[in-house]
Design a protein around this motif. Structure first.
Motif, short mmCIF file in Angstrom:
data_model
loop_
_atom_site.label_atom_id
_atom_site.label_comp_id
_atom_site.label_asym_id
_atom_site.label_seq_id
_atom_site.Cartn_x
_atom_site.Cartn_y
_atom_site.Cartn_z
N ALA A 34 -60.32 -38.39 15.76
CA ALA A 34 -60.61 -38.86 17.22
C ALA A 34 -61.55 -39.80 17.21
O ALA A 34 -62.18 -40.21 18.80
CB ALA A 34 -60.84 -37.05 17.80
N LEU A 35 -62.30 -40.12 16.17
CA LEU A 35 -62.90 -41.62 16.47
C LEU A 35 -63.37 -42.46 16.59
O LEU A 35 -61.91 -42.97 17.22
CB LEU A 35 -63.78 -41.43 15.15
CG LEU A 35 -64.55 -40.85 14.05
CD1 LEU A 35 -64.07 -41.26 12.60
CD2 LEU A 35 -65.36 -40.07 14.10
N ARG A 36 -64.15 -42.49 18.47
CA ARG A 36 -63.32 -43.77 19.16
C ARG A 36 -64.12 -45.13 18.95
O ARG A 36 -64.72 -45.40 18.45
CB ARG A 36 -64.28 -43.77 20.12
CG ARG A 36 -63.50 -42.74 21.63
CD ARG A 36 -64.46 -42.02 22.35
NE ARG A 36 -65.73 -41.29 21.98
CZ ARG A 36 -66.68 -41.53 22.79
NH1 ARG A 36 -66.84 -42.62 24.55
NH2 ARG A 36 -68.28 -41.67 22.50
N LYS A 37 -63.16 -45.86 18.94
CA LYS A 37 -63.48 -47.85 18.57
C LYS A 37 -64.73 -47.93 19.28
O LYS A 37 -64.78 -47.55 21.02
CB LYS A 37 -62.51 -48.30 19.37
CG LYS A 37 -62.41 -49.62 18.73
CD LYS A 37 -61.37 -50.85 19.22
CE LYS A 37 -62.25 -52.53 18.98
NZ LYS A 37 -59.98 -53.23 18.89
N PRO A 38 -66.15 -48.21 18.74
CA PRO A 38 -67.20 -49.14 19.87
C PRO A 38 -67.19 -49.68 20.13
O PRO A 38 -66.16 -51.09 19.88
CB PRO A 38 -68.16 -49.57 18.04
CG PRO A 38 -67.23 -49.63 17.49
CD PRO A 38 -65.91 -49.26 17.17
N SER A 39 -67.87 -50.33 21.30
CA SER A 39 -67.91 -51.11 22.10
C SER A 39 -68.22 -52.53 21.04
O SER A 39 -68.75 -52.28 20.02
CB SER A 39 -68.63 -51.20 23.38
OG SER A 39 -69.81 -51.52 23.00
N LEU A 40 -67.72 -53.60 21.68
CA LEU A 40 -68.62 -54.61 21.14
C LEU A 40 -69.70 -54.80 20.77
O LEU A 40 -70.79 -55.21 19.68
CB LEU A 40 -68.29 -56.20 21.56
CG LEU A 40 -68.88 -57.20 21.02
CD1 LEU A 40 -68.55 -57.77 19.83
CD2 LEU A 40 -68.60 -58.63 22.02
N ALA A 41 -70.56 -54.62 22.01
CA ALA A 41 -72.05 -54.33 21.27
C ALA A 41 -73.01 -53.00 20.80
O ALA A 41 -73.72 -53.38 20.46
CB ALA A 41 -73.11 -53.77 23.28
N ALA A 42 -72.28 -52.16 20.72
CA ALA A 42 -72.64 -51.05 19.64
C ALA A 42 -71.64 -51.27 18.55
O ALA A 42 -72.77 -51.24 17.58
CB ALA A 42 -71.30 -49.79 19.66
N LEU A 97 -73.81 -45.30 13.48
CA LEU A 97 -72.30 -44.76 14.79
C LEU A 97 -71.99 -44.80 16.32
O LEU A 97 -71.70 -44.30 16.83
CB LEU A 97 -72.23 -43.16 14.12
CG LEU A 97 -72.20 -42.75 12.55
CD1 LEU A 97 -72.14 -41.98 12.67
CD2 LEU A 97 -70.98 -43.57 11.88
N LEU A 98 -72.64 -45.78 16.47
CA LEU A 98 -72.38 -45.74 17.82
C LEU A 98 -71.44 -45.84 18.92
O LEU A 98 -71.13 -47.31 17.63
CB LEU A 98 -73.61 -47.06 18.60
CG LEU A 98 -74.83 -46.97 18.28
CD1 LEU A 98 -75.77 -47.87 18.69
CD2 LEU A 98 -75.40 -45.68 19.62
N VAL A 99 -71.02 -45.68 19.81
CA VAL A 99 -69.35 -46.42 20.25
C VAL A 99 -69.55 -47.20 21.62
O VAL A 99 -68.51 -47.62 21.97
CB VAL A 99 -68.94 -45.33 20.48
CG1 VAL A 99 -68.01 -44.45 19.23
CG2 VAL A 99 -69.49 -43.74 21.40
N THR A 100 -71.22 -46.73 22.34
CA THR A 100 -70.84 -47.76 23.82
C THR A 100 -72.85 -48.08 23.66
O THR A 100 -74.13 -47.51 22.59
CB THR A 100 -70.79 -46.45 24.34
OG1 THR A 100 -72.60 -45.69 24.34
CG2 THR A 100 -69.80 -45.93 24.92
#
Length: 292
Positions: free
Chosen positions: A42-50, A144-147
């Protein structure tokens, strides 16, 4: 389990952005049958900025610490209503976040990732949020930011969907010189399956973009149609008003002509009345002389 999940997430979020999905799925597959399999999957892929901020946290921890320490000082100054110090710290904040963002772009470039100005703005906004909001600082520190984050320091930021797991707040990312080699994806029997999964994810992301674009285009087309109809209605009303104005102008000209004639007739009548009054006065005087 929380500590194990954070350790796994720490390694995954330290990877190059393009390796994340396949590495996460491979790790979840290794953990199949355990309590960790589902939360890892369930771990989400981070956005490029994150991802850029996470990279900065791991590669230049000293700079990040400087940013967060200045943020704490800024918050203390604001709480103590120290106006001059607050203004000085605010200037330092802007200068520091701009400089650190430039450094973060350079780190990303070293990883072969080009950071556009729009993404850089999100990175700087995230650093600013970490300076004005202590909880945002914890989120940044976790790596561990995603956004990306945004905060004015007034309203509380909802960090539930901004980090990989709620337990990330309070966690400190490990520092690395380069991504851990043992977590890089290497050729294996499941390579084709992973590539297909990654391709499907890319297609789903692209489809969402297309759907959003179509929805926006439909809304724009509806707005255009409504405005065109309104424009036609206003044009029709304007034409009717012009017609009425023209008719009123014609009527005004006729009234002006009639008024001119009436004024002439009134002048003539006034002159005749005056003449009659003079004749009446003369006749009355003659009559009096005759003793009548």
């Amino acid at each position: 389990m929380t500590e194990q999940l954070l350790e796994i997430a720490d390694g995954l979020y330290a990877l190059p952005l393009g390796d994340f999905t396949a590495a996460r799925d491979a790790r979840a597959k290794e953990l199949k049958g355990t309590d960790l399999a589902a939360p890892v999957k369930a771990l989400r892929k981070p956005s490029l900025a994150a991802w850029v901020v996470n990279l900065l946290v791991r590669r230049d921890a000293d700079q990040v610490t400087q940013v967060l320490d200045l943020g704490a000082a800024l918050r203390d100054a604001a709480a103590g209503m120290q106006g001059e110090e607050l203004r000085a710290l605010t200037r330092q904040r802007r200068q520091l976040t701009a400089a650190v963002t430039t450094g973060a772009r350079a780190l990303a470039s070293g990883e072969g990732v080009k950071v556009t100005q729009a993404v850089a703005d999100q990175v700087e906004a995230t650093l600013t949020a970490a300076m004005v909001d202590a909880r945002c600082a914890d989120a940044v520190r976790s790596g561990l930011l995603v956004t990306a984050l945004a905060s004015t320091g007034v309203d509380e930021v909802d960090l539930g969907s901004a980090v990989a797991t709620p337990d990330a707040l309070g966690f400190t990312a490990s520092t690395t010189e380069r991504p851990p080699p043992d977590l890089h994806v290497v050729p294996d029997p499941d390579a084709d399956e992973k590539a297909v999964a990654a391709a499907r994810e890319a297609v789903e992301d692209a489809q969402r973009v297309v759907d959003d674009a179509r929805r926006t285009a439909t809304e724009a087309a509806t707005a255009v149609a409504e405005l065109e109809a309104r424009a036609l209605q206003l044009q029709s009303e304007a034409d009717e008003l012009k017609r009425k104005l023209s008719a009123l102008e014609d009527e005004q000209e006729e009234v002006d002509d009639d008024l001119s004639d009436a004024e002439s007739e009134r002048s003539e009548a006034d002159a005749a009345a005056a003449e009659a009054e003079r004749e009446l006065a003369a006749a009355t005087a003659s009559l009096e002389k005759l003793g009548g």
